[in-house]
Write a protein that holds these residues in place. Structure first.
Motif, short mmCIF file in Angstrom:
data_model
loop_
_atom_site.label_atom_id
_atom_site.label_comp_id
_atom_site.label_asym_id
_atom_site.label_seq_id
_atom_site.Cartn_x
_atom_site.Cartn_y
_atom_site.Cartn_z
N GLY A 187 2.04 4.30 -2.07
CA GLY A 187 1.61 3.32 -3.05
C GLY A 187 2.54 2.12 -3.10
O GLY A 187 2.85 1.50 -2.08
N PHE A 188 3.01 1.81 -4.28
CA PHE A 188 3.83 0.63 -4.51
C PHE A 188 5.07 0.61 -3.63
O PHE A 188 5.39 -0.40 -3.01
N GLY A 189 5.79 1.73 -3.56
CA GLY A 189 7.01 1.79 -2.75
C GLY A 189 6.73 1.46 -1.29
O GLY A 189 7.52 0.78 -0.63
N SER A 190 5.59 1.92 -0.79
CA SER A 190 5.21 1.62 0.58
C SER A 190 4.97 0.12 0.77
O SER A 190 5.37 -0.46 1.78
N HIS A 191 4.33 -0.49 -0.20
CA HIS A 191 4.07 -1.94 -0.12
C HIS A 191 5.37 -2.72 -0.16
O HIS A 191 5.55 -3.68 0.60
N VAL A 192 6.29 -2.31 -1.02
CA VAL A 192 7.58 -2.99 -1.09
C VAL A 192 8.34 -2.81 0.21
O VAL A 192 8.93 -3.76 0.74
N THR A 193 8.32 -1.59 0.77
CA THR A 193 8.99 -1.33 2.05
C THR A 193 8.43 -2.24 3.14
O THR A 193 9.19 -2.86 3.89
N HIS A 194 7.13 -2.31 3.23
CA HIS A 194 6.48 -3.14 4.24
C HIS A 194 6.87 -4.61 4.06
O HIS A 194 7.18 -5.31 5.02
N PHE A 195 6.87 -5.07 2.82
CA PHE A 195 7.24 -6.45 2.54
C PHE A 195 8.70 -6.72 2.92
O PHE A 195 9.01 -7.71 3.59
N LEU A 196 9.61 -5.83 2.51
CA LEU A 196 11.03 -6.01 2.82
C LEU A 196 11.26 -6.05 4.33
O LEU A 196 12.02 -6.89 4.84
N ALA A 197 10.59 -5.16 5.06
CA ALA A 197 10.74 -5.13 6.51
C ALA A 197 10.19 -6.41 7.13
O ALA A 197 10.83 -7.02 8.00
N GLY A 198 9.03 -6.83 6.69
CA GLY A 198 8.41 -8.03 7.23
C GLY A 198 9.21 -9.29 6.97
O GLY A 198 9.21 -10.23 7.78
N GLU A 199 9.92 -9.32 5.86
CA GLU A 199 10.75 -10.47 5.50
C GLU A 199 12.15 -10.40 6.12
O GLU A 199 12.95 -11.30 5.94
N GLY A 200 12.46 -9.28 6.80
CA GLY A 200 13.79 -9.11 7.38
C GLY A 200 14.85 -8.77 6.35
O GLY A 200 16.05 -8.85 6.63
N LEU A 201 14.43 -8.37 5.16
CA LEU A 201 15.38 -8.11 4.08
C LEU A 201 16.09 -6.76 4.20
O LEU A 201 17.04 -6.49 3.48
N LEU A 202 15.64 -5.93 5.14
CA LEU A 202 16.33 -4.66 5.38
C LEU A 202 17.37 -4.80 6.49
O LEU A 202 18.15 -3.88 6.72
N ASP A 203 17.39 -5.94 7.15
CA ASP A 203 18.29 -6.15 8.29
C ASP A 203 19.75 -6.30 7.88
O ASP A 203 20.64 -6.04 8.67
N GLY A 204 19.99 -6.73 6.66
CA GLY A 204 21.36 -7.00 6.22
C GLY A 204 22.06 -5.82 5.57
O GLY A 204 23.12 -5.97 5.00
N GLY A 205 21.46 -4.65 5.63
CA GLY A 205 22.13 -3.47 5.09
C GLY A 205 21.68 -3.06 3.70
O GLY A 205 22.29 -2.19 3.08
N LEU A 206 20.59 -3.66 3.18
CA LEU A 206 20.07 -3.23 1.89
C LEU A 206 19.72 -1.75 1.96
O LEU A 206 19.08 -1.30 2.91
N LYS A 207 20.16 -1.02 0.97
CA LYS A 207 19.83 0.41 0.89
C LYS A 207 18.61 0.52 -0.02
O LYS A 207 18.67 0.20 -1.20
N PHE A 208 17.51 0.96 0.54
CA PHE A 208 16.24 1.01 -0.18
C PHE A 208 15.77 2.45 -0.30
O PHE A 208 15.75 3.19 0.69
N ARG A 209 15.43 2.86 -1.52
CA ARG A 209 14.95 4.21 -1.78
C ARG A 209 13.70 4.14 -2.64
O ARG A 209 13.55 3.23 -3.45
N THR A 210 12.82 5.12 -2.47
CA THR A 210 11.65 5.24 -3.35
C THR A 210 11.73 6.58 -4.08
O THR A 210 12.19 7.58 -3.52
#
Length: 138
Positions: free
Chosen positions: A68-91
């Motif tokens: 659901g929502f967490g999946s959408h946020v994950t997809h968005f973060l990946a697409g924007e390159g926001l996970l590349d800098g070491g952001l720790k993301f959890r759902t």
């Protein structure tokens, strides 16, 4: 229709989406309208960008099944390159299963979604396992 019916459930019940996951995707994309009025606003992309840039850990908490929502946020973060800098993301997700009838606080406790559980997830993401364990016991 009950005033408490979730929009994703309603879309599936009326045959407008084949699954809750697809219905949630339609809602998040801002594609669900009644006549000419949008029924739900998609998540705030600017807010997610800001949170990802200003914080070391980002946690989403949602009700229902994974995807659901967490999946959408994950997809968005990946697409924007926001996970590349070491952001720790959890759902974290409220289980889509039966929980014994109880008070809401007790249901959140059983699901592992109280404040101390959330703090534990954040501390674990930061590599502070001992503090996380203490937080979960508190």
């Amino acid at each position: 229709m009950s005033s408490k019916t979730r929009l994703d459930h309603l879309l599936v019940e009326r045959g407008l989406a084949e699954s809750r996951t697809r219905a949630q995707a339609l809602v998040m994309a801002g594609l669900v309208y009644s006549q000419e009025r949008r029924l739900a606003k998609p998540f705030d992309r600017d807010l997610v960008r800001r949170l990802a840039r200003e914080h070391e850990v980002l946690i989403t908490i949602e009700e229902g099944a994974t995807g659901g929502f967490g999946s959408h946020v994950t997809h968005f973060l990946a697409g924007e390159g926001l996970l590349d800098g070491g952001l720790k993301f959890r759902t974290m997700t409220m289980p889509d299963s039966f929980l014994e009838q109880d008070t809401v606080p007790n249901q959140y406790e059983k699901a592992g979604l109280t404040a101390r559980h959330i703090v534990g997830v954040a501390l674990t993401a930061l590599g502070r396992a001992n503090e996380a364990a203490a937080a979960r016991r508190a």
